[in-house]
Design a protein around this motif. Structure first.
Motif, short mmCIF file in Angstrom:
data_model
loop_
_atom_site.label_atom_id
_atom_site.label_comp_id
_atom_site.label_asym_id
_atom_site.label_seq_id
_atom_site.Cartn_x
_atom_site.Cartn_y
_atom_site.Cartn_z
N UNK A 68 0.83 -1.20 0.00
CA UNK A 68 0.00 0.00 0.00
C UNK A 68 0.87 1.26 0.00
N UNK A 69 1.94 1.24 0.78
CA UNK A 69 2.83 2.39 0.85
C UNK A 69 3.50 2.65 -0.49
N UNK A 70 4.02 1.61 -1.12
CA UNK A 70 4.72 1.76 -2.41
C UNK A 70 3.75 2.28 -3.47
N UNK A 71 2.56 1.71 -3.54
CA UNK A 71 1.59 2.17 -4.53
C UNK A 71 1.17 3.62 -4.24
N UNK A 72 0.98 3.95 -2.96
CA UNK A 72 0.63 5.33 -2.60
C UNK A 72 1.71 6.31 -3.01
N UNK A 73 2.97 5.96 -2.75
CA UNK A 73 4.08 6.84 -3.15
C UNK A 73 4.12 6.99 -4.67
N UNK A 74 3.95 5.87 -5.38
CA UNK A 74 3.97 5.95 -6.85
C UNK A 74 2.85 6.84 -7.38
N UNK A 75 1.67 6.72 -6.81
CA UNK A 75 0.54 7.54 -7.27
C UNK A 75 0.81 9.02 -7.00
N UNK A 76 1.27 9.34 -5.79
CA UNK A 76 1.52 10.74 -5.44
C UNK A 76 2.65 11.32 -6.29
#
Length: 180
Positions: A31-39
Protein backbone atom coordinates in the motif's frame (compact mmCIF):
# COMPACT_ATOMS: atom_id res chain seq x y z
CA UNK A 1 -27.13 -33.59 35.66
CA UNK A 2 -25.07 -31.76 33.12
CA UNK A 3 -22.22 -33.23 31.24
CA UNK A 4 -19.04 -31.22 31.12
CA UNK A 5 -17.05 -31.55 27.97
CA UNK A 6 -13.35 -31.58 28.42
CA UNK A 7 -11.34 -29.85 25.75
CA UNK A 8 -8.23 -31.52 24.52
CA UNK A 9 -5.15 -29.42 25.15
CA UNK A 10 -4.14 -27.31 22.19
CA UNK A 11 -1.14 -28.62 20.27
CA UNK A 12 2.05 -26.74 21.01
CA UNK A 13 2.41 -23.73 18.78
CA UNK A 14 5.23 -23.91 16.31
CA UNK A 15 7.91 -21.32 16.70
CA UNK A 16 7.36 -18.79 14.02
CA UNK A 17 9.66 -16.04 12.92
CA UNK A 18 8.93 -12.37 13.55
CA UNK A 19 8.17 -11.72 9.87
CA UNK A 20 5.79 -14.66 9.69
CA UNK A 21 3.96 -13.38 12.78
CA UNK A 22 3.70 -9.94 11.16
CA UNK A 23 3.07 -10.97 7.57
CA UNK A 24 0.42 -8.26 7.17
CA UNK A 25 3.31 -5.80 7.00
CA UNK A 26 3.78 -7.00 3.42
CA UNK A 27 0.35 -5.63 2.53
CA UNK A 28 1.22 -2.42 4.35
CA UNK A 29 4.43 -2.11 2.34
CA UNK A 30 2.54 -2.70 -0.90
CA UNK A 31 0.00 0.00 0.00
CA UNK A 32 2.83 2.39 0.85
CA UNK A 33 4.72 1.76 -2.41
CA UNK A 34 1.59 2.17 -4.53
CA UNK A 35 0.63 5.33 -2.60
CA UNK A 36 4.08 6.84 -3.15
CA UNK A 37 3.97 5.95 -6.85
CA UNK A 38 0.54 7.54 -7.27
CA UNK A 39 1.52 10.74 -5.44
CA UNK A 40 4.91 11.12 -7.18
CA UNK A 41 3.47 10.36 -10.63
CA UNK A 42 0.65 12.83 -10.06
CA UNK A 43 3.00 15.58 -8.90
CA UNK A 44 5.30 15.04 -11.88
CA UNK A 45 2.36 15.20 -14.28
CA UNK A 46 1.66 18.57 -15.83
CA UNK A 47 -1.85 19.84 -16.14
CA UNK A 48 -3.45 22.09 -13.60
CA UNK A 49 -7.12 22.88 -13.43
CA UNK A 50 -9.00 24.92 -15.99
CA UNK A 51 -11.60 27.67 -15.66
CA UNK A 52 -14.40 25.13 -15.73
CA UNK A 53 -12.59 22.70 -13.40
CA UNK A 54 -10.29 24.60 -11.02
CA UNK A 55 -9.28 21.51 -9.08
CA UNK A 56 -8.19 19.58 -12.13
CA UNK A 57 -7.71 15.85 -12.59
CA UNK A 58 -4.76 15.71 -10.20
CA UNK A 59 -6.92 16.23 -7.12
CA UNK A 60 -8.54 12.80 -7.16
CA UNK A 61 -5.22 11.09 -7.75
CA UNK A 62 -3.60 12.99 -4.89
CA UNK A 63 -6.49 12.16 -2.55
CA UNK A 64 -6.31 8.48 -3.47
CA UNK A 65 -2.52 8.40 -3.12
CA UNK A 66 -2.79 10.10 0.26
CA UNK A 67 -5.47 7.62 1.34
CA UNK A 68 -3.20 4.72 0.35
CA UNK A 69 -0.35 6.20 2.38
CA UNK A 70 -2.63 6.77 5.39
CA UNK A 71 -3.97 3.20 5.18
CA UNK A 72 -0.45 1.80 5.03
CA UNK A 73 0.53 3.72 8.17
CA UNK A 74 -2.64 2.68 10.03
CA UNK A 75 -2.18 -0.96 9.07
CA UNK A 76 1.47 -0.89 10.13
CA UNK A 77 0.56 0.56 13.54
CA UNK A 78 -2.21 -2.03 13.99
CA UNK A 79 0.07 -4.95 13.10
CA UNK A 80 2.89 -3.74 15.33
CA UNK A 81 0.40 -3.43 18.22
CA UNK A 82 -0.54 -7.09 17.81
CA UNK A 83 -3.44 -6.92 15.38
CA UNK A 84 -3.69 -9.58 12.71
CA UNK A 85 -6.12 -10.89 10.15
CA UNK A 86 -8.55 -13.56 11.24
CA UNK A 87 -8.35 -17.03 9.79
CA UNK A 88 -10.94 -17.92 7.18
CA UNK A 89 -13.88 -19.34 9.10
CA UNK A 90 -16.87 -18.92 6.83
CA UNK A 91 -15.87 -21.21 4.01
CA UNK A 92 -15.10 -24.88 3.85
CA UNK A 93 -11.47 -24.60 2.77
CA UNK A 94 -8.71 -27.02 3.50
CA UNK A 95 -5.71 -24.75 3.89
CA UNK A 96 -3.34 -27.71 3.87
CA UNK A 97 -4.01 -28.49 0.20
CA UNK A 98 -1.67 -26.86 -2.31
CA UNK A 99 -3.00 -24.20 -4.68
CA UNK A 100 -4.20 -25.22 -8.13
CA UNK A 101 -1.34 -23.78 -10.13
CA UNK A 102 -2.74 -25.12 -13.40
CA UNK A 103 -5.86 -22.97 -13.07
CA UNK A 104 -3.89 -19.91 -11.98
CA UNK A 105 -1.47 -20.43 -14.87
CA UNK A 106 -4.28 -20.76 -17.41
CA UNK A 107 -5.99 -17.61 -16.09
CA UNK A 108 -2.69 -15.71 -16.28
CA UNK A 109 -2.11 -17.02 -19.80
CA UNK A 110 -5.53 -15.88 -21.01
CA UNK A 111 -4.98 -12.49 -19.38
CA UNK A 112 -1.61 -12.07 -21.11
CA UNK A 113 -3.09 -13.26 -24.41
CA UNK A 114 -5.86 -10.69 -24.07
CA UNK A 115 -3.37 -7.89 -23.46
CA UNK A 116 -1.41 -8.97 -26.54
CA UNK A 117 -4.53 -9.31 -28.73
CA UNK A 118 -6.20 -5.97 -27.90
CA UNK A 119 -3.94 -3.88 -30.18
CA UNK A 120 -4.10 -6.48 -32.96
CA UNK A 121 -7.74 -7.58 -32.97
CA UNK A 122 -9.47 -4.98 -30.83
CA UNK A 123 -11.38 -5.34 -27.58
CA UNK A 124 -14.44 -7.24 -28.86
CA UNK A 125 -12.37 -10.22 -30.04
CA UNK A 126 -9.74 -10.03 -27.31
CA UNK A 127 -12.53 -9.77 -24.72
CA UNK A 128 -14.02 -13.02 -26.02
CA UNK A 129 -10.65 -14.69 -25.45
CA UNK A 130 -10.52 -13.28 -21.91
CA UNK A 131 -14.08 -14.15 -20.87
CA UNK A 132 -14.19 -17.56 -22.56
CA UNK A 133 -10.70 -18.40 -21.26
CA UNK A 134 -11.73 -17.53 -17.71
CA UNK A 135 -14.77 -19.81 -17.86
CA UNK A 136 -12.70 -22.62 -19.35
CA UNK A 137 -9.94 -22.19 -16.77
CA UNK A 138 -12.44 -22.30 -13.93
CA UNK A 139 -13.91 -25.57 -15.13
CA UNK A 140 -16.87 -24.87 -17.42
CA UNK A 141 -17.09 -27.28 -20.32
CA UNK A 142 -20.13 -25.93 -22.18
CA UNK A 143 -18.02 -24.45 -24.95
CA UNK A 144 -20.66 -23.03 -27.30
CA UNK A 145 -22.76 -21.43 -24.57
CA UNK A 146 -19.66 -19.94 -22.93
CA UNK A 147 -18.42 -18.63 -26.28
CA UNK A 148 -21.76 -16.94 -27.02
CA UNK A 149 -21.95 -15.39 -23.55
CA UNK A 150 -18.31 -14.24 -23.77
CA UNK A 151 -19.00 -12.63 -27.16
CA UNK A 152 -22.08 -10.89 -25.82
CA UNK A 153 -20.33 -9.59 -22.70
CA UNK A 154 -17.33 -8.46 -24.71
CA UNK A 155 -19.37 -6.55 -27.29
CA UNK A 156 -21.65 -5.01 -24.66
CA UNK A 157 -18.69 -3.80 -22.58
CA UNK A 158 -17.05 -2.39 -25.71
CA UNK A 159 -20.23 -0.54 -26.73
CA UNK A 160 -20.73 0.82 -23.20
CA UNK A 161 -17.16 1.99 -22.73
CA UNK A 162 -16.41 3.13 -26.28
CA UNK A 163 -19.80 4.40 -27.37
CA UNK A 164 -21.50 5.64 -24.22
CA UNK A 165 -18.67 6.55 -21.84
CA UNK A 166 -16.20 7.77 -24.46
CA UNK A 167 -13.36 5.51 -23.30
CA UNK A 168 -11.52 4.64 -26.48
CA UNK A 169 -11.23 0.87 -26.75
CA UNK A 170 -9.89 -0.39 -30.07
CA UNK A 171 -12.54 -2.12 -32.10
CA UNK A 172 -10.18 -3.90 -34.45
CA UNK A 173 -11.67 -5.44 -37.57
CA UNK A 174 -15.18 -5.19 -36.10
CA UNK A 175 -15.18 -1.39 -36.15
CA UNK A 176 -16.86 -1.33 -39.54
CA UNK A 177 -19.45 -3.90 -38.46
CA UNK A 178 -20.66 -1.85 -35.50
CA UNK A 179 -20.41 1.49 -37.27
CA UNK A 180 -17.78 2.95 -34.99
Amino acid sequence: MTAVEEKAPAPPREKRGWLREHSELGVSLLLFVVGVLVVVDTLLESGAGSDSDPLGPRTVALVLGGALLLLSVLLTVDVLRGGHGEAEAGEDIDLSTPPDLRTVGMLAGFLIATAALIPLLGWPIAGVVLFWGATYSLGSRTYLRDLLIAAGVSVVTWVIFDGLLGVDLPGGPLMGVFGA
